[in-house]
Design an enzyme around this catalytic site. Structure first.
Site, PDB file in Angstrom:
ATOM      1  N   ASP A  13       0.819  -1.222   0.000  1.00  0.00           N
ATOM      2  CA  ASP A  13       0.000   0.000   0.000  1.00  0.00           C
ATOM      3  C   ASP A  13       0.849   1.266   0.000  1.00  0.00           C
ATOM      4  OD1 ASP A  13      -2.270  -1.718   0.305  1.00  0.00           O
ATOM      5  OD2 ASP A  13      -1.807  -1.836   2.438  1.00  0.00           O
ATOM      6  N   LYS A  16       2.058   2.183  -5.066  1.00  0.00           N
ATOM      7  CA  LYS A  16       2.699   1.670  -6.287  1.00  0.00           C
ATOM      8  C   LYS A  16       1.866   1.964  -7.524  1.00  0.00           C
ATOM      9  CE  LYS A  16       3.123  -2.591  -4.687  1.00  0.00           C
ATOM     10  NZ  LYS A  16       2.951  -2.453  -3.241  1.00  0.00           N
ATOM     11  N   GLY A  40      -4.263  -4.335  -4.398  1.00  0.00           N
ATOM     12  CA  GLY A  40      -5.262  -3.323  -4.731  1.00  0.00           C
ATOM     13  C   GLY A  40      -4.558  -2.053  -5.146  1.00  0.00           C
ATOM     14  N   HIS A  41      -4.738  -1.654  -6.386  1.00  0.00           N
ATOM     15  CA  HIS A  41      -4.107  -0.432  -6.867  1.00  0.00           C
ATOM     16  C   HIS A  41      -5.198   0.566  -7.251  1.00  0.00           C
ATOM     17  CE1 HIS A  41      -0.200  -2.708  -8.113  1.00  0.00           C
ATOM     18  NE2 HIS A  41      -0.336  -2.572  -6.817  1.00  0.00           N
ATOM     19  N   GLN A 223       2.114  -6.268  -3.326  1.00  0.00           N
ATOM     20  CA  GLN A 223       2.545  -6.395  -1.920  1.00  0.00           C
ATOM     21  C   GLN A 223       3.922  -5.730  -1.765  1.00  0.00           C
ATOM     22  OE1 GLN A 223       1.336  -9.689  -3.382  1.00  0.00           O
ATOM     23  NE2 GLN A 223      -0.599  -8.752  -2.959  1.00  0.00           N
TER      24      GLN A 223
END
Ligand code: IMP
Length: 429
Positions: A13, A16, A40-41, A223
């Site tokens: 988180d 990225k 999750g992006h 990650q």
């Protein structure tokens, strides 16, 4: 050097997605190489917010996206994500998205086992995303996984399901969870096959051709190093290797051509799920960082634990991850704080450590050694050059560079795509 590999340098988180999006505009292909839809992006482009879990972020920029063999792919999640971003106006077709034919599939039973095991762990739970990531990787190394290419061979699917269910139904029954029916799973897989197979190919070949043609390839990690199954805070980690070297094995690409390795780190630190976090704050400042940084998980919505920047941890991530330069994100979240702390090492049972040792009890006992720096009264928000930054913010950045023994080459100063200060172009090597 043409290529860039981006990985997280903390516990994930770090932002990225935004950095990959920014770099994707200068790349020809964007490749995911590990993890799955536990990632999750969030990408903000104009008035659209895209939430991607499995799709390579470059698709938002119209670049070809590749899902490598090191990714664990939930067909249902992939198809749902494609439908969702299509509804937002993105073009996702077999011309723009390619999927490694040898990637491992996540089946509904993997999520069921993931959750049943977490429940059984009780207080000792890892805090997984519950999406079946760990059980799918376990099947891969146990050599019983169903892979994308198997979707083209109904007999192979049938044989593999027999072996899978023998193993997993025994486990599920032991955990007191509902078991799975072979025919239901087989029908489901056969229904997915015509939707998934058009994307499948040996992506290693496409990547090799792209490399020979001098195309720019961006490898997008998910990650982060401290969640790496070998190098992270085991067992409170994800089930894949998240270090840069995985980009090669996870896509079938030459390690010597991975290019510049960029690590992403927040100007402070967060983590979701359980596990050690030496620089964690349990006070008002921690709450403030969470609120200002909007620190809620993209995938699970869980509030993230927040703390001061841990230079010892990032230095370790840089060394084991092969990171050559850092992108520091969210510095604006620190605006207006009176003073800032940086963790420079640890005291564990009376001994000093410059790194986090591997043993569980030692990690849990690690007490941070602090260095205190003055905060700044001006704002860093939206700054687009170093000259626009308050002097004490520059001091904070320079001190971190010294402690982590690596250069900070990009600084992001706000959610907009152009709120970025480039100190050096990673594509230039
Ligand atoms: P899993 O990957 O779902 O097995 O979860 C294992 C650990 O990794 C848990 O602590 C999760 O919260 C963490 N994790 C997995 N994916 C992410 C991510 O994208 N960002 C941050 N933490 C993650």
């Amino acid at each position: 050097m043409a290529n860039v590999t981006v990985i997280g340098a903390q516990w994930g988180d770090e932002g990225k997605g935004k950095v990959v999006d920014w770099l994707a505009s200068r790349a020809d292909l964007v490749v995911r190489f590990q993890g799955g839809h536990n990632a999750g992006h969030t990408l903000v482009v104009g008035n659209q917010t895209y939430k991607l879990s499995l799709l390579p972020s470059g698709l938002v920029r119209g670049k070809m996206g590749i899902i490598g063999n090191g990714v664990v792919v939930d067909p249902e999640a992939l198809l749902a994500e494609i439908a969702r971003v299509r509804a937002q106006g993105l073009t996702v077709t077999p011309e723009t998205l390619r999927l490694a034919e040898n990637a491992t599939l996540i089946l509904p039973l993997h999520a069921a086992i993931d959750r049943a095991r977490e429940t059984a762990r009780g207080e000792k739970k890892i805090g997984t995303t519950g999406r079946g990531i760990g059980p799918a990787y376990e099947d891969k190394v146990a050599r019983r996984a169903i892979r994308v290419c198997d979707l083209a061979e109904p007999e192979t699917l049938s044989d593999k399901l027999d072996e899978l269910l023998l193993h997993h139904n025994t486990l599920l029954a032991g955990l007191g969870a509902p078991t799975f029916d072979k025919q239901v799973l087989l029908d489901q897989l056969l229904a997915w096959a015509p939707e998934i197979l058009p994307y499948a190919e040996p992506v290693w070949e496409r990547l090799d051709e792209a490399r020979r043609a001098g195309k720019r390839i961006l490898f997008e990690g998910a990650q982060a190093v401290m969640l790496d199954v070998d190098h992270g805070t085991y067992p409170y980690v994800t089930s894949s290797n998240t270090v840069a070297a995985t980009a090669a094995a996870g896509s079938g690409f030459a390690p010597s051509a991975l290019g510049f390795v960029l690590g992403i780190a927040k100007a402070y630190c967060t983590r979701v799920g359980s596990g050690p976090f030496p620089s964690e704050l349990h006070d008002e400042t921690g709450r403030l960082l969470g609120e200002r940084g909007r620190e809620f998980g993209t995938v699970t919505g869980r509030p993230r634990r927040c703390g001061w920047f841990d230079a010892a941890l990032v230095r370790q991530a840089i060394k084991v991850g092969g990171i050559q330069g850092i992108v520091m994100t969210k510095i604006d979240v620190l605006d207006g704080l009176k003073e800032l702390r940086i963790c420079t090492g640890y005291t564990i049972n009376g001994a000093h450590y410059s790194y986090l040792p591997a043993a569980m009890r030692a990690q849990a006992a690690a007490q941070p050694v602090w260095e205190t720096l003055p905060g700044w009264s001006g704002t860093t928000k939206g700054a687009r050059s170093t000259a626009e930054l308050p002097a004490d913010a520059v001091k904070y950045i320079r001190r971190i560079e010294e402690l982590i023994e690596a250069p900070i080459i990009l600084l992001t100063t706000g959610p907009e795509r152009d709120d970025t200060i480039m100190m050096r172009d990673p594509f230039e090597g």
